[in-house]
Design a protein around this motif. Structure first.
Motif, mmCIF file in Angstrom:
data_model
loop_
_atom_site.group_PDB
_atom_site.id
_atom_site.type_symbol
_atom_site.label_atom_id
_atom_site.label_comp_id
_atom_site.label_asym_id
_atom_site.label_seq_id
_atom_site.Cartn_x
_atom_site.Cartn_y
_atom_site.Cartn_z
ATOM 1 N N UNK A 147 -27.946 -11.496 30.044
ATOM 2 C CA UNK A 147 -29.220 -12.085 30.411
ATOM 3 C C UNK A 147 -30.009 -11.108 31.272
ATOM 4 N N UNK A 148 -31.281 -10.967 30.899
ATOM 5 C CA UNK A 148 -32.217 -10.096 31.608
ATOM 6 C C UNK A 148 -32.942 -10.890 32.693
ATOM 7 N N UNK A 149 -33.237 -10.203 33.772
ATOM 8 C CA UNK A 149 -34.093 -10.749 34.821
ATOM 9 C C UNK A 149 -35.075 -9.659 35.233
ATOM 10 N N UNK A 150 -36.373 -9.946 35.115
ATOM 11 C CA UNK A 150 -37.378 -8.956 35.487
ATOM 12 C C UNK A 150 -37.507 -8.899 37.007
ATOM 13 N N UNK A 151 -37.433 -7.671 37.548
ATOM 14 C CA UNK A 151 -37.573 -7.476 38.983
ATOM 15 C C UNK A 151 -39.052 -7.407 39.366
ATOM 16 N N UNK A 152 -39.332 -7.705 40.622
ATOM 17 C CA UNK A 152 -40.715 -7.666 41.091
ATOM 18 C C UNK A 152 -41.248 -6.244 41.152
ATOM 19 N N UNK A 153 -40.354 -5.292 41.408
ATOM 20 C CA UNK A 153 -40.782 -3.895 41.505
ATOM 21 C C UNK A 153 -41.031 -3.306 40.124
ATOM 22 N N UNK A 154 -41.933 -2.344 40.051
ATOM 23 C CA UNK A 154 -42.239 -1.647 38.817
ATOM 24 C C UNK A 154 -42.343 -0.162 39.105
ATOM 25 N N UNK A 155 -42.333 0.631 38.048
ATOM 26 C CA UNK A 155 -42.546 2.069 38.211
ATOM 27 C C UNK A 155 -43.771 2.470 37.406
ATOM 28 N N UNK A 156 -44.193 3.714 37.574
ATOM 29 C CA UNK A 156 -45.279 4.238 36.756
ATOM 30 C C UNK A 156 -44.872 4.185 35.289
ATOM 31 N N UNK A 157 -45.843 4.063 34.405
ATOM 32 C CA UNK A 157 -45.566 3.981 32.971
ATOM 33 C C UNK A 157 -44.796 5.207 32.508
#
Length: 346
Positions: free
Chosen positions: A170-180
């Motif tokens: 199961x995947x869970x999207x984190x609040x943090x992101x990185x540059x594309x």
């Protein structure tokens, strides 16, 4: 004192048409290399491969342990769980980008399609992403997800929970992101604080865009991760001599994608890829080394001189104190290389 002269090159050790592929994965398992999937040409309509190939460096033998798995993937990623289970996440299946998970048991020789857990929140689709093992139950996935026609303008960060016993994920999207990013690299290294002290571990992401910037996509305490330190004293000593070479250029990889990297002791070794700044002759044969012994850590750049060793969509893999270069497209960016080489530092 700086070393006045130190050279490097890739020496071929095996050649077989089974190695002729790009955008595959290569994993070190119990003294052998397992190569899965990929493509044999740069044509977007070509169907990805679904075979598993095993190379035994000691016996100098090549074996197709599974000619057709029923799972075809390229531009995927693979992690080793529990010293026997190769877990494949995402990739291109020939018609669309997927986020599904399946595995190959290297002891039993069996494939298994995994089921989604009840709280699964999967990406739309993944390709040219990275999947990094944090523990045998937690992976960290980074990629510019999207369907056939659309992709996000940033790279999503997902925690992928896995259970090898029940074959569920199961995947869970984190609040943090990185540059594309796409076709980038991710490495788990000891964290570096502003005071230069190491505390816990961080996941560092680089490449896959027109920048040399490094993003951080997660931090963990030492108690929350499972890091397997692979002993490689000979190669570590050789890399130490190479970065101390007189005149070694301190230059980070910039505008590079579809390179391959491996952690060797205190070093991150990066090789090949294609530069985003050229429309022709974009495939590279340069070696980059990230030295974490210093504070701050620093990059070293060693240009390649052998055109026949240019690679993109390849893999470098550490096994028994040797660094192997496996497959990939050559200088023209479309002809697959059917050889395996080892890094030789003189």
């Amino acid at each position: 004192m700086a070393s006045p002269c130190c050279q490097w090159k890739w020496n071929p050790v095996a050649q077989n048409e089974l190695f002729a592929r790009a955008f595959h994965t290569c994993s070190a398992v119990r003294d052998k290399l397992y190569i899965f999937g990929g493509v044999r040409s740069g044509e977007p309509k070509d169907t990805p491969l679904g075979d598993m190939v095993m190379f035994d460096p000691e016996q100098e033998s090549v074996e197709s342990v599974s000619e057709e798995s029923g799972f075809r993937r390229s531009h995927h990623d693979c992690v080793l769980l529990g010293d026997r289970c190769l877990c494949v996440a995402g990739g291109w299946d020939g018609s669309r980008r997927v986020s599904s998970v399946f595995s190959y048991d290297t002891v039993a020789g069996e494939w298994a399609m995994w089921a989604e857990g009840p709280t699964n929140n999967p990406p739309v689709g993944l390709s040219s992403h990275t999947c990094t093992r944090i523990t045998d139950y937690e992976l960290r996935v980074i990629g510019r997800e999207g369907g056939l026609r659309t992709q996000r303008r940033y790279s999503s960060v997902y925690t992928l929970r896995v259970n090898t016993n029940t074959k569920t994920y199961w995947y869970k999207e984190e609040a943090s992101r990185t540059a594309s990013r796409s076709g980038h690299s991710a490495v788990l290294l000891p964290s570096e604080t502003k005071q230069g002290k190491k505390a816990g571990y961080s996941l560092y992401v680089f490449g896959g865009r027109e920048s040399s910037n490094i993003d951080t996509a997660g931090e963990w305490s030492k108690e929350k991760i499972q890091v397997s330190a692979v002993p490689c004293p000979r190669l570590t000593e050789q890399l130490s001599r190479l970065v101390s070479t007189e005149g070694a250029a301190r230059w980070a990889p910039k505008s590079l994608r579809h390179q391959s990297c491996a952690v060797v002791g205190p070093f991150v070794v990066v090789y090949g890829g294609e530069t985003l700044t050229k429309s022709r002759d974009a495939v590279c044969n340069d070696l980059y080394i990230y030295d974490t012994r210093t504070s701050p850590s620093c990059w070293f750049h060693f240009p390649g001189s052998e055109r026949q060793r240019k690679r993109v969509g390849h893999r470098i893999c550490l096994l028994n104190d040797r660094l192997y270069l496996v497959g990939g497209f050559g200088a023209d960016g479309k002809t697959p290389c059917s050889e395996i080489c080892i890094l030789d530092i003189l």
